[in-house]
Design a protein around this motif. Sequence first.
Motif, PDB file in Angstrom:
ATOM      1  N   GLU A  90       0.835  -1.206   0.000  1.00  0.00           N
ATOM      2  CA  GLU A  90       0.000   0.000   0.000  1.00  0.00           C
ATOM      3  C   GLU A  90       0.868   1.254   0.000  1.00  0.00           C
ATOM      4  O   GLU A  90       0.578   2.219  -0.717  1.00  0.00           O
ATOM      5  CB  GLU A  90      -0.907  -0.006   1.224  1.00  0.00           C
ATOM      6  CG  GLU A  90      -2.015  -1.032   1.182  1.00  0.00           C
ATOM      7  CD  GLU A  90      -2.832  -1.074   2.458  1.00  0.00           C
ATOM      8  OE1 GLU A  90      -3.992  -1.526   2.392  1.00  0.00           O
ATOM      9  OE2 GLU A  90      -2.315  -0.665   3.524  1.00  0.00           O
ATOM     10  N   ARG A  91       1.921   1.226   0.799  1.00  0.00           N
ATOM     11  CA  ARG A  91       2.778   2.402   0.909  1.00  0.00           C
ATOM     12  C   ARG A  91       3.471   2.708  -0.418  1.00  0.00           C
ATOM     13  O   ARG A  91       3.541   3.876  -0.838  1.00  0.00           O
ATOM     14  CB  ARG A  91       3.829   2.180   2.004  1.00  0.00           C
ATOM     15  CG  ARG A  91       4.565   3.453   2.403  1.00  0.00           C
ATOM     16  CD  ARG A  91       5.592   3.144   3.466  1.00  0.00           C
ATOM     17  NE  ARG A  91       6.911   2.964   2.888  1.00  0.00           N
ATOM     18  CZ  ARG A  91       7.934   2.387   3.510  1.00  0.00           C
ATOM     19  NH1 ARG A  91       7.779   1.886   4.715  1.00  0.00           N
ATOM     20  NH2 ARG A  91       9.100   2.283   2.925  1.00  0.00           N
ATOM     21  N   LEU A  92       3.969   1.684  -1.084  1.00  0.00           N
ATOM     22  CA  LEU A  92       4.638   1.902  -2.360  1.00  0.00           C
ATOM     23  C   LEU A  92       3.677   2.493  -3.394  1.00  0.00           C
ATOM     24  O   LEU A  92       4.031   3.434  -4.114  1.00  0.00           O
ATOM     25  CB  LEU A  92       5.223   0.586  -2.885  1.00  0.00           C
ATOM     26  CG  LEU A  92       6.516   0.109  -2.236  1.00  0.00           C
ATOM     27  CD1 LEU A  92       6.845  -1.301  -2.707  1.00  0.00           C
ATOM     28  CD2 LEU A  92       7.672   1.052  -2.548  1.00  0.00           C
ATOM     29  N   LEU A  93       2.477   1.953  -3.470  1.00  0.00           N
ATOM     30  CA  LEU A  93       1.524   2.454  -4.459  1.00  0.00           C
ATOM     31  C   LEU A  93       1.086   3.875  -4.122  1.00  0.00           C
ATOM     32  O   LEU A  93       1.051   4.740  -5.011  1.00  0.00           O
ATOM     33  CB  LEU A  93       0.314   1.519  -4.529  1.00  0.00           C
ATOM     34  CG  LEU A  93      -0.767   1.905  -5.542  1.00  0.00           C
ATOM     35  CD1 LEU A  93      -0.194   2.049  -6.948  1.00  0.00           C
ATOM     36  CD2 LEU A  93      -1.903   0.874  -5.526  1.00  0.00           C
ATOM     37  N   ASP A  94       0.766   4.142  -2.880  1.00  0.00           N
ATOM     38  CA  ASP A  94       0.330   5.492  -2.488  1.00  0.00           C
ATOM     39  C   ASP A  94       1.444   6.506  -2.720  1.00  0.00           C
ATOM     40  O   ASP A  94       1.199   7.608  -3.237  1.00  0.00           O
ATOM     41  CB  ASP A  94      -0.090   5.512  -1.018  1.00  0.00           C
ATOM     42  CG  ASP A  94      -1.393   4.763  -0.766  1.00  0.00           C
ATOM     43  OD1 ASP A  94      -2.103   4.465  -1.748  1.00  0.00           O
ATOM     44  OD2 ASP A  94      -1.689   4.472   0.408  1.00  0.00           O
ATOM     45  N   GLU A  95       2.664   6.148  -2.327  1.00  0.00           N
ATOM     46  CA  GLU A  95       3.783   7.069  -2.505  1.00  0.00           C
ATOM     47  C   GLU A  95       4.095   7.261  -3.979  1.00  0.00           C
ATOM     48  O   GLU A  95       4.398   8.374  -4.425  1.00  0.00           O
ATOM     49  CB  GLU A  95       5.014   6.528  -1.773  1.00  0.00           C
ATOM     50  CG  GLU A  95       6.287   7.333  -1.951  1.00  0.00           C
ATOM     51  CD  GLU A  95       6.255   8.689  -1.264  1.00  0.00           C
ATOM     52  OE1 GLU A  95       7.216   9.456  -1.446  1.00  0.00           O
ATOM     53  OE2 GLU A  95       5.259   8.976  -0.548  1.00  0.00           O
ATOM     54  N   VAL A 120      -2.178  -8.255  -1.811  1.00  0.00           N
ATOM     55  CA  VAL A 120      -0.817  -7.830  -2.133  1.00  0.00           C
ATOM     56  C   VAL A 120      -0.604  -7.840  -3.637  1.00  0.00           C
ATOM     57  O   VAL A 120      -0.057  -6.889  -4.209  1.00  0.00           O
ATOM     58  CB  VAL A 120       0.211  -8.734  -1.434  1.00  0.00           C
ATOM     59  CG1 VAL A 120       1.615  -8.472  -1.974  1.00  0.00           C
ATOM     60  CG2 VAL A 120       0.193  -8.496   0.079  1.00  0.00           C
ATOM     61  N   ARG A 121      -1.034  -8.899  -4.305  1.00  0.00           N
ATOM     62  CA  ARG A 121      -0.854  -9.001  -5.750  1.00  0.00           C
ATOM     63  C   ARG A 121      -1.584  -7.873  -6.479  1.00  0.00           C
ATOM     64  O   ARG A 121      -1.082  -7.316  -7.461  1.00  0.00           O
ATOM     65  CB  ARG A 121      -1.350 -10.356  -6.253  1.00  0.00           C
ATOM     66  CG  ARG A 121      -0.539 -11.558  -5.786  1.00  0.00           C
ATOM     67  CD  ARG A 121       0.901 -11.472  -6.231  1.00  0.00           C
ATOM     68  NE  ARG A 121       1.606 -12.735  -6.021  1.00  0.00           N
ATOM     69  CZ  ARG A 121       2.915 -12.861  -6.057  1.00  0.00           C
ATOM     70  NH1 ARG A 121       3.681 -11.790  -6.284  1.00  0.00           N
ATOM     71  NH2 ARG A 121       3.488 -14.032  -5.867  1.00  0.00           N
ATOM     72  N   ARG A 122      -2.786  -7.543  -6.012  1.00  0.00           N
ATOM     73  CA  ARG A 122      -3.554  -6.467  -6.641  1.00  0.00           C
ATOM     74  C   ARG A 122      -2.840  -5.123  -6.486  1.00  0.00           C
ATOM     75  O   ARG A 122      -2.750  -4.333  -7.436  1.00  0.00           O
ATOM     76  CB  ARG A 122      -4.950  -6.402  -6.020  1.00  0.00           C
ATOM     77  CG  ARG A 122      -5.870  -5.374  -6.668  1.00  0.00           C
ATOM     78  CD  ARG A 122      -7.294  -5.526  -6.169  1.00  0.00           C
ATOM     79  NE  ARG A 122      -7.406  -5.260  -4.733  1.00  0.00           N
ATOM     80  CZ  ARG A 122      -7.644  -6.184  -3.819  1.00  0.00           C
ATOM     81  NH1 ARG A 122      -7.787  -7.457  -4.166  1.00  0.00           N
ATOM     82  NH2 ARG A 122      -7.742  -5.852  -2.530  1.00  0.00           N
ATOM     83  N   LEU A 123      -2.322  -4.860  -5.307  1.00  0.00           N
ATOM     84  CA  LEU A 123      -1.575  -3.620  -5.083  1.00  0.00           C
ATOM     85  C   LEU A 123      -0.303  -3.583  -5.926  1.00  0.00           C
ATOM     86  O   LEU A 123       0.053  -2.535  -6.482  1.00  0.00           O
ATOM     87  CB  LEU A 123      -1.226  -3.496  -3.600  1.00  0.00           C
ATOM     88  CG  LEU A 123      -2.407  -3.249  -2.652  1.00  0.00           C
ATOM     89  CD1 LEU A 123      -1.994  -3.537  -1.211  1.00  0.00           C
ATOM     90  CD2 LEU A 123      -2.912  -1.811  -2.776  1.00  0.00           C
ATOM     91  N   GLN A 124       0.362  -4.713  -6.034  1.00  0.00           N
ATOM     92  CA  GLN A 124       1.579  -4.769  -6.842  1.00  0.00           C
ATOM     93  C   GLN A 124       1.278  -4.498  -8.311  1.00  0.00           C
ATOM     94  O   GLN A 124       2.040  -3.807  -8.985  1.00  0.00           O
ATOM     95  CB  GLN A 124       2.245  -6.132  -6.696  1.00  0.00           C
ATOM     96  CG  GLN A 124       2.878  -6.362  -5.342  1.00  0.00           C
ATOM     97  CD  GLN A 124       3.419  -7.769  -5.212  1.00  0.00           C
ATOM     98  OE1 GLN A 124       2.929  -8.702  -5.850  1.00  0.00           O
ATOM     99  NE2 GLN A 124       4.422  -7.928  -4.382  1.00  0.00           N
TER     100      GLN A 124
END
Length: 226
Positions: A68-73, A124-128
């Motif tokens: 989540e943090r990687l995608l939001d950032e 996790v896979r969806r966020l990735q």
Amino acid sequence: MPNRSTAPALPRRDQIRKEAARLFAARGFLGVGVDEIGKAVGISGPGLYRHFAGKDAMLADLLVGISERLLDEGRRREGEAAGPRAALDSLIDGHIDFALDDRDLITLHDRELLHLKEDDRRRVRRLQRGYVELWVTVVREAFPPLAAPEAEPVARAAVHAVFGLLNSTPHSAAPQPAQNAQGVQADSGPERSGLARDSMAALLRALAQGAFAAAAAEVGQAGPGA
């Protein structure tokens, strides 16, 4: 005066996260018990259950949280950038920071994702996938040769190759300074082999930028329809 840095004590839940990540990365998820994590933060194993339901919940919190943090950032960096090339440079810098400062989480992701419950693993896979798509879009905007429909697989392959490069840093960078559960840096002794952080960051930045430029040049040389 002691020659060491000090920092405010981490909240208890963050202490648990930090020590769980360190222990899981060092010994594997199955090789670490709740009592050991509790001991590392100075509380009883059962006391951990006031913060997490158990080890499974800790692992899910760590791996879902970093995704989540990687995608939001990444979205924030892309939105604040002055243009596609600036956005790409910012994405690269953000992922380098993650790779150099959260090495335990990289190790966990590579080795322990299979231990997540199915719902958490799908999350996790969806966020990735969202994170990858963000990078692919920015790379294709930053390098016009990669914007052609037939060049999309090249851009995607370049993104995955750069992720592989950046995420390899647990094996090549100098060890991070040791900290205790309260976030205070401890004496680390002589530095072991590996590039210092600034040197590694500069090298990774140059290699990542070069990889995308090379992918665009390859497509440009091949010409349309190749």
